[in-house]
Design an enzyme around this catalytic site. Structure first.
Site, short mmCIF file in Angstrom:
data_model
loop_
_atom_site.label_atom_id
_atom_site.label_comp_id
_atom_site.label_asym_id
_atom_site.label_seq_id
_atom_site.Cartn_x
_atom_site.Cartn_y
_atom_site.Cartn_z
N GLU A 104 8.94 3.66 -6.24
CA GLU A 104 10.32 4.05 -6.49
C GLU A 104 11.33 2.91 -6.28
O GLU A 104 12.20 2.97 -5.40
CB GLU A 104 10.67 5.26 -5.63
CG GLU A 104 9.79 6.46 -5.98
CD GLU A 104 10.15 7.74 -5.25
OE1 GLU A 104 11.01 7.69 -4.34
OE2 GLU A 104 9.57 8.79 -5.57
N GLU A 149 3.25 10.71 -8.48
CA GLU A 149 3.76 11.65 -7.48
C GLU A 149 4.26 12.90 -8.17
O GLU A 149 5.00 12.84 -9.15
CB GLU A 149 4.90 11.05 -6.64
CG GLU A 149 4.45 10.12 -5.55
CD GLU A 149 5.58 9.76 -4.58
OE1 GLU A 149 6.50 10.58 -4.40
OE2 GLU A 149 5.52 8.66 -4.00
#
Length: 771
Positions: free
Chosen positions: A247, A497
């Site tokens: 991220e 994810e």
């Protein structure tokens, strides 16, 4: 050249027999974000600032316990591990000082993953940069290198840190993610990705802070790769790839006006400063700002508050001793002063904002910066460095490319960066459920469609009814995958994810044992994955130490599929090599048991069984008990359930002869379907393989319908775990498979007694009912 277990063929994964591989994976583990010594989950503050003297040996679990955890995961049908590790675990003691003990522990755990036949890719994980800025990832010394004082973050709200929150149990849910838009992360990510352009005075050891941080991070990952390569038995056989960074975030790059909240900033919660207010707070000035909360349609303004640091600064004092870590800071970088004031953005004497658009344009070209521009220029510059470091050690490594979350991917199609060994690895969460910690089966929102401007009004993005919600999730995942193909080229897509919060509805399931909301949410996410046509996923997350009180032991998150306060679905029954052969079947199916088109598995013997009381011996492990006892208060631990395992332990293609056209599992009706398009026929030597969990598909109680060929079901322990697999030999052309299992009521409490009769016994006795 060695023949690898897994390779990429266009947008498809293939094994050594040229079968398409569908990757069903899990993140291991959330507690890898914090050290073992001292054991510092985010709700503890003792020794928190002693960040150099830590150890992560034992993460994600000990070598002794690894057998049990990998066996569980393999038995539940997982084939892929996203191996979570942090830069801090590797280089916590100071720049260039690697923790070789942790590296050797990691190598031992990876060897055990190999024993279980698992694929692994390495995830250098971060959340809002570091534990010391409210998340995980980078070592503490990087915060000091950026000129920041982490001990001043609570007063200045430069970061909301759970470890230093006065009442840890009251730490606001999901507020940790707002640290991306607070001072510490805004400074550090700007420096990391674009320091040379926007922070030219930040020079350390003769390098701009951008190169200093990136060099150390990339070198640390390269050092770990080298040690894994030197181990001699892990490269490509188990460690098949590397991700670039979890991220990534732009910091302030592209902010058009730092005195206003950017229109693209969708997450606001708690006191919500503009970047300019964050700068003032960081220099000790009091600021009144809006407060926000999160509702069903996103953030909403809830009021105002005054934050007063009372003169305390988030910046290191002028007399800070840089010799602690052995670096030399350039004299032009003055400690005790805001770095942005030193670059002329504001005047500390008058508190006047001078250049609100300082980050709006590329200093080199003058072009206006948006997130897409950031991704293509600064993110990709970093990605290339990371990729080169890994491929210098593993030339054929699969690179999992993760751009900034839910942003437009980099434009790589047809360029030199269009690497045939690359995978697009986006993330997706149902934001409404994640932020509200509630499964709303009545309505949800097409968040991705809103972000891409597909609706004239947010009201049109609302989806009403559970069927519409499930289809909306599927369509969002499909759209994300298509966007990757359009921008990045013809590559596989793996969602690295996706997951659900378990502590929904004020922990209602923990008080009652009723996990029906979690089952619905988990099933909706898997329905989306299966229906979107992606190549695989790694569910977030497996946390061996999760408990009902503190969840995943990190920032109040509770997404682990296991908990020491819940029970596990038992492992598959052992067949000890017995294969159940089906009858031959024609191209049509029938419910007539006398018809040759009807196929049903039959058990010929019940002599050799695996029960909860002897499963630990069967697994040949000295590891922890399947149900540990914890100190969790009885109010939220006396009614354990299966933790929605009914929804995540589900059938899936493993390796198929031909290409997967579609597949899916209807949990309510316990029916699995698979459609293939095959150029070649599947044979006994090279067959299509499907994982069939015994929980849903006990071999004595299933119905199988196939378009052609024959099949057999066996319970295999070839990789050290009990996995029920269907092997199907079929003709070429379009082929279909339907398997019907046992429908049952989902989500009931299962009691606390470890030795009580379990599903495993009942299945073999013919009952096949929930405990």
């Amino acid at each position: 050249m060695a023949q690898f277990r897994l390779r990429i063929d266009g947008r498809t994964f293939r094994d050594t027999r040229n079968r398409e591989v569908t990757l069903r994976g899990i993140n291991v583990a959330a507690d890898a974000k914090f050290p073992t010594s001292p054991d510092l989950p985010s709700n503890k503050s003792d020794h928190f600032y002693e960040g150099d003297d830590v150890s992560f040996v034992g993460r994600p679990f000990s070598v002794d316990e690894a057998h049990l955890h990998f066996s569980r995961l393999k038995t539940w049908g997982y084939t892929l591990i996203r191996y979570v590790f942090t830069w801090e675990a590797l280089e916590h003691d100071g720049p260039g000082k690697y923790d070789e003990a942790w590296i050797q522990h990691t190598i031992q755990v990876l060897r055990l993953a190999k024993d279980y036949g698992l694929y692994v890719f390495m995830d250098p994980h971060q959340d809002v940069w570091s534990r010391f800025t409210g998340g995980s990832g980078a070592p503490m010394w990087t915060v000091y290198a950026c000129g920041l004082n982490p001990r001043a973050f609570p007063a200045t709200e430069a970061a909301w840190v759970h470890n230093t929150y006065p009442k840890p149990a009251e730490y606001p849910k999901m507020i940790w993610a707002t640290n991306y838009t607070r001072l510490a992360c805004q400074v550090i990510f700007t420096m990391f990705f674009a320091g040379k352009d926007f922070v030219p005075k930040a020079i350390i050891d003769g390098k701009n802070i951008q190169d200093y941080l990136q060099d150390h991070f990339v070198s640390a990952c390269g050092h770990l790769a080298l040690r894994i390569q030197e181990a001699g038995d892990l490269e490509n056989d188990v460690v098949i790839g590397w991700e670039n960074m979890n991220e990534p975030n732009r910091g302030l790059v592209g902010y058009q006006d730092i005195s206003a909240i950017p229109s693209e900033q969708k997450l606001q919660k708690g006191p919500s400063p503009t970047a300019w207010q964050a700068i003032l707070l960081g220099s000790g000035r009091a600021c009144e700002m809006d407060t926000w909360d999160f509702g069903g349609l996103g953030p909403y303004r809830s009021g105002t508050t005054l934050v007063d640091p009372k003169g305390e600064m988030a910046w290191l004092p002028a007399d800070y001793d840089d010799s602690r870590y052995g670096w030399t800071r350039d004299p032009g970088w003055k400690l005790g002063q805001c770095i942005w004031a030193q670059h002329g953005i504001w005047n500390p004497s008058s508190d006047e904002l001078l250049r609100k658009d300082y980050f709006a344009r590329d200093p080199d070209s003058g072009r206006k910066i948006d997130y897409e521009y950031f991704t293509n220029k600064w993110f990709m510059s970093y990605y290339r460095r990371h990729k080169n470091a890994i491929t210098s050690v593993f030339p054929d490594a699969i690179m999992f490319c993760q751009p900034p979350v839910l942003e437009i991917p980099p434009t790589l199609k047809g360029t030199e960066d269009d690497d045939p060994n690359m995978v697009f690895s986006p993330h997706y969460y149902d934001g409404v459920t994640l932020m509200m910690k509630k499964w709303n089966r009545y309505w949800n929102v097409d968040v991705f469609g809103l972000l891409r401007g597909r609706y004239l009004s947010p009201a049109f993005a609302i989806k009403v009814g559970e069927t519409a919600i499930r289809n909306c999730f599927r369509d969002q995942l499909s759209a994300i995958q298509r966007e990757g193909l359009d921008y990045m080229g013809n590559h596989p897509c793996v969602f690295t994810e996706i997951g659900i919060p378990y502590d929904m509805d004020d922990k209602y399931a923990y008080k009652t044992g009723d996990f029906s909301s979690q089952i619905s949410a988990m099933d909706a996410n898997h329905f989306a994955l299966e229906g979107s046509g992606v190549n695989g996923y790694t569910l977030w997350v497996y946390t061996a130490e999760n408990n009902h009180e503190w969840g995943d032991l990190w920032n109040g998150e509770d997404l682990s599929i296991v908990s020491i306060d819940d029970k596990l679905l038992p492992s598959s029954p052992s067949a000890h090599g017995r294969d159940q052969k089906s009858a031959s079947s024609s191209t049509t199916s029938s419910d007539d048991r006398s018809s040759p088109a009807f196929s049903e598995s039959r058990s010929s013997s019940h002599n050799s069984l695996v029960f909860p009381r002897n499963i630990k011996q069967t697994l040949s492990t000295t590891s922890i008990s399947p149900l540990q006892r914890s100190s969790t208060p009885a109010e939220i631990s006396s009614n354990p359930g299966y933790r929605a395992a009914e929804a995540y332990v589900r059938p899936s293609p493993i390796a198929t002869v031909g290409n997967v056209v579609s597949y899916g599992f209807d949990l309510r009706n316990c029916t699995f379907t698979l459609v293939l398009e095959c150029k070649d026929a599947a044979t006994e030597e090279v067959s299509t393989e499907v994982f069939l969990p015994a929980y849903h598909f006990p071999r004595d109680d299933i119905v199988v319908e196939v378009s052609s060929g024959k099949w057999n079901i066996s319970v295999d322990d070839a990789d050290g775990s009990m996995v029920q697999v269907m092997k199907w030999q079929h003709d070429e052309g379009k082929q279909s498979l339907t398997v019907k299992g046992v429908k049952r009521r989902q989500g009931a409490s299962v009691g606390r007694e470890e030795e009580a009769p379990g599903y495993l016994q009942q299945c073999w006795q013919g009952g096949c009912v929930i405990m």
